[in-house]
Design a protein around this motif. Structure first.
Motif, mmCIF file in Angstrom:
data_model
loop_
_atom_site.group_PDB
_atom_site.id
_atom_site.type_symbol
_atom_site.label_atom_id
_atom_site.label_comp_id
_atom_site.label_asym_id
_atom_site.label_seq_id
_atom_site.Cartn_x
_atom_site.Cartn_y
_atom_site.Cartn_z
ATOM 1 N N SER A 158 5.305 6.762 -8.842
ATOM 2 C CA SER A 158 5.218 7.822 -9.868
ATOM 3 C C SER A 158 4.138 7.615 -10.800
ATOM 4 O O SER A 158 3.366 6.532 -10.972
ATOM 5 C CB SER A 158 6.451 7.779 -10.689
ATOM 6 O OG SER A 158 6.808 6.621 -11.509
ATOM 7 N N PRO A 159 3.592 8.678 -11.303
ATOM 8 C CA PRO A 159 2.402 8.434 -12.498
ATOM 9 C C PRO A 159 2.807 7.417 -13.545
ATOM 10 O O PRO A 159 2.033 6.657 -13.832
ATOM 11 C CB PRO A 159 2.325 9.939 -12.794
ATOM 12 C CG PRO A 159 2.566 10.744 -11.831
ATOM 13 C CD PRO A 159 3.968 10.080 -11.274
ATOM 14 N N THR A 160 4.108 7.404 -13.867
ATOM 15 C CA THR A 160 4.516 6.490 -14.859
ATOM 16 C C THR A 160 4.495 5.023 -14.591
ATOM 17 O O THR A 160 3.774 4.130 -15.257
ATOM 18 C CB THR A 160 5.989 6.745 -15.211
ATOM 19 O OG1 THR A 160 6.049 8.143 -15.773
ATOM 20 C CG2 THR A 160 6.327 5.958 -16.332
ATOM 21 N N VAL A 161 4.670 4.814 -13.194
ATOM 22 C CA VAL A 161 4.625 3.549 -12.722
ATOM 23 C C VAL A 161 3.241 2.949 -12.541
ATOM 24 O O VAL A 161 2.702 1.789 -13.058
ATOM 25 C CB VAL A 161 5.457 3.358 -11.555
ATOM 26 C CG1 VAL A 161 5.117 1.935 -10.717
ATOM 27 C CG2 VAL A 161 6.835 3.464 -11.365
ATOM 28 N N MET A 162 2.424 3.804 -12.154
ATOM 29 C CA MET A 162 0.876 3.796 -12.009
ATOM 30 C C MET A 162 0.173 3.583 -13.474
ATOM 31 O O MET A 162 -0.590 2.466 -13.607
ATOM 32 C CB MET A 162 0.332 4.748 -11.332
ATOM 33 C CG MET A 162 0.584 5.162 -9.936
ATOM 34 S SD MET A 162 -0.301 6.396 -9.164
ATOM 35 C CE MET A 162 -1.991 5.892 -8.901
ATOM 36 N N ARG A 163 0.568 4.268 -14.375
ATOM 37 C CA ARG A 163 0.007 4.170 -15.887
ATOM 38 C C ARG A 163 0.572 2.714 -16.169
ATOM 39 O O ARG A 163 -0.350 2.008 -16.922
ATOM 40 C CB ARG A 163 0.563 5.196 -16.665
ATOM 41 C CG ARG A 163 -0.021 6.457 -16.491
ATOM 42 C CD ARG A 163 0.074 7.403 -17.645
ATOM 43 N NE ARG A 163 1.666 7.831 -17.753
ATOM 44 C CZ ARG A 163 1.832 8.707 -17.356
ATOM 45 N NH1 ARG A 163 1.441 9.635 -16.406
ATOM 46 N NH2 ARG A 163 3.362 9.118 -17.253
ATOM 47 N N ARG A 164 1.641 2.307 -16.132
ATOM 48 C CA ARG A 164 2.119 1.118 -16.530
ATOM 49 C C ARG A 164 1.326 -0.148 -15.827
ATOM 50 O O ARG A 164 1.067 -1.034 -16.511
ATOM 51 C CB ARG A 164 3.921 0.855 -16.278
ATOM 52 C CG ARG A 164 4.449 -0.338 -16.933
ATOM 53 C CD ARG A 164 5.692 -0.641 -16.014
ATOM 54 N NE ARG A 164 5.722 -0.790 -14.829
ATOM 55 C CZ ARG A 164 6.981 -0.865 -14.151
ATOM 56 N NH1 ARG A 164 8.217 -0.418 -14.746
ATOM 57 N NH2 ARG A 164 6.778 -0.843 -12.879
ATOM 58 N N GLU A 165 1.083 0.026 -14.435
ATOM 59 C CA GLU A 165 0.608 -1.049 -13.772
ATOM 60 C C GLU A 165 -1.176 -1.131 -14.308
ATOM 61 O O GLU A 165 -1.407 -2.313 -14.281
ATOM 62 C CB GLU A 165 0.235 -0.814 -12.254
ATOM 63 C CG GLU A 165 1.937 -0.842 -11.725
ATOM 64 C CD GLU A 165 2.273 -2.361 -11.581
ATOM 65 O OE1 GLU A 165 1.543 -3.272 -11.089
ATOM 66 O OE2 GLU A 165 3.338 -2.644 -12.271
ATOM 67 N N ARG A 166 -1.497 -0.182 -14.735
ATOM 68 C CA ARG A 166 -3.002 0.072 -15.199
ATOM 69 C C ARG A 166 -3.073 -0.598 -16.504
ATOM 70 O O ARG A 166 -4.114 -1.477 -16.879
ATOM 71 C CB ARG A 166 -3.598 1.366 -15.154
ATOM 72 C CG ARG A 166 -3.992 1.927 -13.826
ATOM 73 C CD ARG A 166 -4.893 3.229 -13.880
ATOM 74 N NE ARG A 166 -4.120 4.244 -14.457
ATOM 75 C CZ ARG A 166 -3.599 5.232 -13.790
ATOM 76 N NH1 ARG A 166 -3.946 5.090 -12.523
ATOM 77 N NH2 ARG A 166 -2.774 6.327 -14.368
ATOM 78 N N LEU A 167 -1.958 -0.331 -16.993
ATOM 79 C CA LEU A 167 -1.792 -0.887 -18.600
ATOM 80 C C LEU A 167 -1.867 -2.635 -18.659
ATOM 81 O O LEU A 167 -2.472 -3.283 -19.477
ATOM 82 C CB LEU A 167 -0.637 -0.415 -19.284
ATOM 83 C CG LEU A 167 -0.359 -1.037 -20.728
ATOM 84 C CD1 LEU A 167 -1.579 -0.793 -21.698
ATOM 85 C CD2 LEU A 167 0.691 -0.330 -21.287
ATOM 86 N N LEU A 168 -0.937 -2.913 -17.761
ATOM 87 C CA LEU A 168 -0.970 -4.450 -17.447
ATOM 88 C C LEU A 168 -1.984 -4.943 -17.046
ATOM 89 O O LEU A 168 -2.397 -5.887 -17.324
ATOM 90 C CB LEU A 168 0.426 -4.628 -16.406
ATOM 91 C CG LEU A 168 1.630 -4.469 -17.068
ATOM 92 C CD1 LEU A 168 2.629 -4.508 -15.724
ATOM 93 C CD2 LEU A 168 2.280 -5.274 -18.070
ATOM 94 N N GLY A 169 -2.833 -4.504 -16.316
ATOM 95 C CA GLY A 169 -4.202 -4.801 -15.491
ATOM 96 C C GLY A 169 -5.168 -4.909 -17.144
ATOM 97 O O GLY A 169 -5.812 -5.943 -16.973
ATOM 98 N N HIS A 170 -5.048 -3.777 -17.732
ATOM 99 C CA HIS A 170 -5.825 -3.947 -19.104
ATOM 100 C C HIS A 170 -5.691 -5.039 -20.017
ATOM 101 O O HIS A 170 -6.468 -5.928 -20.807
ATOM 102 C CB HIS A 170 -5.959 -2.614 -19.799
ATOM 103 C CG HIS A 170 -6.397 -1.616 -19.268
ATOM 104 N ND1 HIS A 170 -7.961 -1.632 -19.030
ATOM 105 C CD2 HIS A 170 -6.268 -0.458 -18.437
ATOM 106 C CE1 HIS A 170 -8.407 -0.554 -18.267
ATOM 107 N NE2 HIS A 170 -7.292 0.329 -18.084
ATOM 108 N N ILE A 225 0.940 -1.237 0.116
ATOM 109 C CA ILE A 225 -0.042 0.076 0.022
ATOM 110 C C ILE A 225 0.845 1.187 -0.045
ATOM 111 O O ILE A 225 0.750 2.246 -0.633
ATOM 112 C CB ILE A 225 -0.847 0.094 1.163
ATOM 113 C CG1 ILE A 225 -1.948 -1.191 0.932
ATOM 114 C CG2 ILE A 225 -1.791 1.301 1.531
ATOM 115 C CD1 ILE A 225 -2.986 -1.213 2.383
ATOM 116 N N GLY A 226 1.730 1.137 0.915
ATOM 117 C CA GLY A 226 2.878 2.315 0.772
ATOM 118 C C GLY A 226 3.608 2.555 -0.293
ATOM 119 O O GLY A 226 3.800 3.785 -0.721
ATOM 120 N N ALA A 227 3.928 1.504 -1.403
ATOM 121 C CA ALA A 227 4.459 1.707 -2.344
ATOM 122 C C ALA A 227 3.594 2.348 -3.392
ATOM 123 O O ALA A 227 3.854 2.964 -4.234
ATOM 124 C CB ALA A 227 5.045 0.251 -2.764
#
Length: 312
Positions: A15-27, A8-10
């Protein structure tokens, strides 16, 4: 600091870039999920011709338990220790087992077209459960995109026949499957609510064990009485596909995506399943549908692309 707190802390400091990458992997995970689920309808239909719903569903889950154990202990080295709060897995396993059981049972009273139409209610139901269970609100834009995708999916399911859509009749099979769809809609947000930082593969193993336990009372007697030597090879192939691909692998994909995307976005990809079925049937040489049906598939895809691009 335990594993969940660390995660959760991580996530909070990512960063926004990491979050966008994680969401892309989810899609991408859910895109693959929809494609794999599409193959299960043909295989499931083959198996359902020779076995009743309860023993068939139990058989696939017993095999899935073995597959998940191999994945956990062999490939991922995940410890299969006694889980904390095992009641979580009984709830999740019961929900997903109930969904699978109602799907096969409903097909005894209705046809795949009608069950497919009922299935389109799942993302919207999931949005309600996500708000109830984890306080996850769905943006109006996401709901609009889901509705557009649903319209395209319904058009595909009914093969572009307006009369068939207008004459849709809610019977016993549709009601049975609706209860299962409701259970599956609750299942996705509960994955996030019940997460305690366990290894995802170990988590999946205990869910499938719980599913098998829930199915034992209603399917064990018939499964034990089954003459397996009389079953055609197609049934073994179907059960293997259902257990390995559409239970074990798709569970991991669903688990992966559920921790990165809101529940309505996760289940929204189910709208692509009819389109993938059309694509698979065409590639197998079973013929292509008319252009009007393909137009519905394009509408579904556009709705999901719009949904994916909208903020969570």
């Amino acid at each position: 600091m335990n594993q969940k707190t660390h995660r959760i802390g991580a996530a909070a400091t990512a960063s926004p870039t990491v979050m966008r990458r994680e969401r892309l992997l989810g899609h991408l995970a859910m895109l693959l999920f929809s494609a794999l689920i599409a193959g299960s309808f043909s295989f499931g239909g083959l198996a359902a011709q020779h076995m009743d719903a309860a023993p068939l569903t139990l058989w696939r889950y017993l095999l899935t338990v073995l597959v998940m154990a191999v994945l956990a202990l062999g490939m991922f080295r995940a410890p299969l220790v006694r889980p904390v709060q095992p009641w979580r897995f009984l709830i999740l396993g019961g929900l997903i087992a109930f969904y699978m059981l109602t799907m096969f049972t409903a097909l005894e009273f209705t046809d795949p077209v009608s069950t497919g139409a009922v299935f389109t209610l799942m993302p919207l139901l999931s949005a309600g459960f996500a708000l109830l269970f984890v306080g996850q609100r769905t943006r109006s834009g996401v709901l609009t995109a889901l509705m557009i995708a649903a319209v395209g999916a319904i058009w595909v399911i009914f093969r572009g026949n307006v009369e068939a859509i207008l004459s849709f009749d809610i019977g016993r099979g549709e009601i049975i499957f609706f209860t299962g769809v409701t259970a599956h809609a609750a299942y996705v947000p509960l994955i996030r609510k019940f997460d305690r930082g366990e290894n995802p593969v170990a988590f999946g193993f205990w869910v499938t064990v719980a599913s098998a336990l829930c199915l034992l009372p209603i399917g064990a007697r018939e499964l034990a009485a089954t003459d397996f030597t009389a079953l055609p090879l197609s049934v073994y192939v179907a059960v293997a596909y259902l257990a390995v691909v559409t239970t074990a692998i798709t569970f991991l994909l669903l688990q992966f995506a559920s921790m990165r995307l809101p529940a309505p976005k996760v289940l929204g990809y189910g709208y692509l399943t009819p389109s993938f079925i059309i694509l698979l049937e065409g590639l197998l040489g079973h013929g292509w549908p008319p252009a009007s049906v393909l137009a519905g598939a394009i509408v579904t895809a556009c709705g999901l692309v719009a949904m994916a691009r909208l903020p969570d």
